[in-house]
Design an enzyme around this catalytic site. Structure first.
Site, PDB file in Angstrom:
ATOM      1  N   THR A   1      30.344  29.660  48.465  1.00  9.27           N
ATOM      2  CA  THR A   1      30.212  28.669  49.543  1.00  9.27           C
ATOM      3  C   THR A   1      28.897  28.827  50.280  1.00  9.27           C
ATOM      4  OG1 THR A   1      32.591  28.487  49.803  1.00  9.27           O
ATOM      5  CG2 THR A   1      31.288  27.921  51.725  1.00  9.27           C
TER       6      THR A   1
ATOM      7  N   TYR B   1      33.827  20.407  49.801  1.00  6.95           N
ATOM      8  CA  TYR B   1      32.478  20.815  49.438  1.00  6.95           C
ATOM      9  C   TYR B   1      32.527  21.429  48.055  1.00  6.95           C
ATOM     10  CZ  TYR B   1      33.893  25.606  50.470  1.00  6.95           C
ATOM     11  OH  TYR B   1      34.534  26.810  50.459  1.00  6.95           O
TER      12      TYR B   1
ATOM     13  N   THR C   1      33.368  34.043  48.724  1.00  7.29           N
ATOM     14  CA  THR C   1      34.209  35.001  49.468  1.00  7.29           C
ATOM     15  C   THR C   1      35.552  35.269  48.787  1.00  7.29           C
ATOM     16  OG1 THR C   1      35.145  33.237  50.833  1.00  7.29           O
ATOM     17  CG2 THR C   1      33.199  34.379  51.699  1.00  7.29           C
ATOM     18  N   ASP C   2      35.965  34.393  47.851  1.00  6.83           N
ATOM     19  CA  ASP C   2      37.321  34.532  47.303  1.00  6.83           C
ATOM     20  C   ASP C   2      37.523  35.829  46.522  1.00  6.83           C
ATOM     21  OD1 ASP C   2      37.991  32.150  48.442  1.00  6.83           O
ATOM     22  OD2 ASP C   2      38.025  30.982  46.590  1.00  6.83           O
TER      23      ASP C   2
ATOM     24  N   LYS D   1      39.869  39.914  52.211  1.00  2.77           N
ATOM     25  CA  LYS D   1      39.798  38.587  52.827  1.00  2.77           C
ATOM     26  C   LYS D   1      41.160  38.315  53.439  1.00  2.77           C
ATOM     27  CE  LYS D   1      38.448  33.808  52.032  1.00  2.77           C
ATOM     28  NZ  LYS D   1      37.893  32.810  51.119  1.00  2.77           N
TER      29      LYS D   1
ATOM     30  N   GLU E   1      60.161  56.239  47.705  1.00  8.74           N
ATOM     31  CA  GLU E   1      61.435  55.583  47.386  1.00  8.74           C
ATOM     32  C   GLU E   1      61.645  55.492  45.876  1.00  8.74           C
ATOM     33  OE1 GLU E   1      62.744  52.061  49.853  1.00  8.74           O
ATOM     34  OE2 GLU E   1      60.622  52.151  50.355  1.00  8.74           O
TER      35      GLU E   1
HETATM   36  C1  SIN Z   1      33.868  30.886  49.475  1.00  7.19           C
HETATM   37  O1  SIN Z   1      32.811  31.276  49.046  1.00  7.19           O
HETATM   38  O2  SIN Z   1      34.142  31.020  50.695  1.00  7.19           O
HETATM   39  C2  SIN Z   1      34.941  30.240  48.678  1.00  7.19           C
HETATM   40  C3  SIN Z   1      34.520  29.839  47.332  1.00  7.19           C
HETATM   41  C4  SIN Z   1      34.067  30.999  46.502  1.00  7.19           C
HETATM   42  O3  SIN Z   1      34.645  32.074  46.591  1.00  7.19           O
HETATM   43  O4  SIN Z   1      33.104  30.795  45.748  1.00  7.19           O
END
Ligand code: SIN
Length: 339
Positions: free
Chosen positions: A12, A25, A91-92, A164, A288
């Site tokens: 992103t 997007y 970020t994923d 995340k 456990e």
């Molecule tokens: C992001 O970057 O926030 C989401 C999409 C991705 O991980 O490329």
């Protein structure tokens, strides 16, 4: 002037609005060179060069790209080509890439992953501030011995801890175990960076890259839930999984029928690691579940997605005996003598 190499992979942070929808997007549109050029004053922090390793949304991050990053960064370190490296990333799956690199790069030279929750052309784009902070951290003498780090929203995270935690908010990352390692603010002075934790101990022998052939061995993550049956365990074992990571209930638990199926999988030489679907806390041995009798490994503080990466690396490096696998999980990374 410190030298920083930016390795761009997409996400992103390199995204642009999609005119077909109000909030939509597309990730991975802008080049790394365009990203760097769009942040005013970046060239006052470091002598920068940019390389485009990939341009993908990180749901399409692949083991081949991980390997390309690792090979390139090892060369940068061995040849002294930079004082620090920044990786721009979606970020994923950023936490998985960070953890992979943490395990295959020598400790020391800072390698800072960053991304953004808003595309580059959004009015509230967070990418420029994150990229600036990442360059500050990579260029700082305070980071010389820190190795792989994640910098998002003014916080510096340990790749073993960071996750995340929000689908859309800009402060999307946290380190539920011990909190962030430090903070970075946009000021132009050395006090802009503060680490709360001491430099990590040296571990000069990370996993060797040479035995890593992609695709890595198949390791399935199986998500536990109330009323779960054993079908996906049997499927994973039949489908050729060398390992199964249980994203277990609570302390890495599962219904009895599932545990029985996991024991059957161990008898078929599948390595079984118990992790948890709970966002914070550890999974320890023999609490456990009787790991000693069942032949299971406990994931400690690693999330299922990081446990999977560690298990793939262990298998690639021929470390498959349950005791040795458990030792690596206790350390949360490659055993120090594996290189
Ligand atoms: C992001 O970057 O926030 C989401 C999409 C991705 O991980 O490329």
């Amino acid at each position: 002037m410190p030298r920083v190499i930016v390795l761009a992979t997409g996400g992103t942070i390199a995204g642009r609005a999609d005119p077909r929808s109000a909030h939509g997007y597309n990730a991975g549109c802008t080049s790394g060179a365009q990203l760097v050029a769009s942040v005013p004053g970046l060239d006052r922090l470091a002598e920068l060069s940019v390389e485009q390793i990939a341009n993908v949304a990180s749901q399409d991050m692949s083991e081949a790209i991980w390997l390309a990053l690792a090979v390139r960064i090892r060369r940068i370190i061995e040849c002294g080509q930079a004082d620090g490296v920044v990786i721009t990333h979606g970020t994923d799956t950023l936490e998985e890439t960070a953890f992979f690199l943490h395990n295959v790069l020598p400790a020391g030279t800072p390698v800072v992953l960053t991304g953004a929750m808003r595309p580059g052309d959004a009015p509230d784009a967070d990418g420029p501030a994150n990229l600036r902070a990442a360059v500050q951290v990579a260029a700082s003498p305070l980071s010389r011995r820190r190795g792989v780090l994640v910098v998002m929203h003014g916080a510096i995270h340990d790749p073993r801890q960071v996750v995340k935690i929000h689908t859309t908010a800009a402060p999307a990352f946290a380190s539920p175990g011990g909190g962030p390692l430090g903070i970075v603010n946009p000021a132009d002075d050395p006090a802009a960076i503060r680490y709360f934790a001491p430099d990590p101990a040296e571990c000069a022998a990370p996993f060797a890259l040479s035995p890593i052939i992609v695709p890595l061995s198949r390791v399935a993550i199986v998500y536990a839930h109330a009323g779960m049956d054993a079908a996906c365990i049997s499927y994973a074992a039949r489908d050729g999984a060398r390992g199964i990571v249980l994203a277990g209930l609570g302390n890495g638990n599962a219904p009895q029928t599932v545990l029985t199926a996991l024991v059957r999988a161990v008898r078929q030489s599948v390595i079984v690691v118990r992790a948890t679907r709970v966002p914070a806390g550890r999974v320890d041995r023999n609490v456990e579940v009787d790991d000693d009798s069942n032949g299971f490994v406990a994931a400690g503080a690693l999330t299922p997605q990081k446990a999977r990466v560690l298990l793939q690396l262990l298998i690639a490096n021929g470390i498959t005996a349950p005791d040795a696998v458990q030792q690596a999980f206790n350390a949360g990374r490659a055993p120090c003598d594996s290189g």
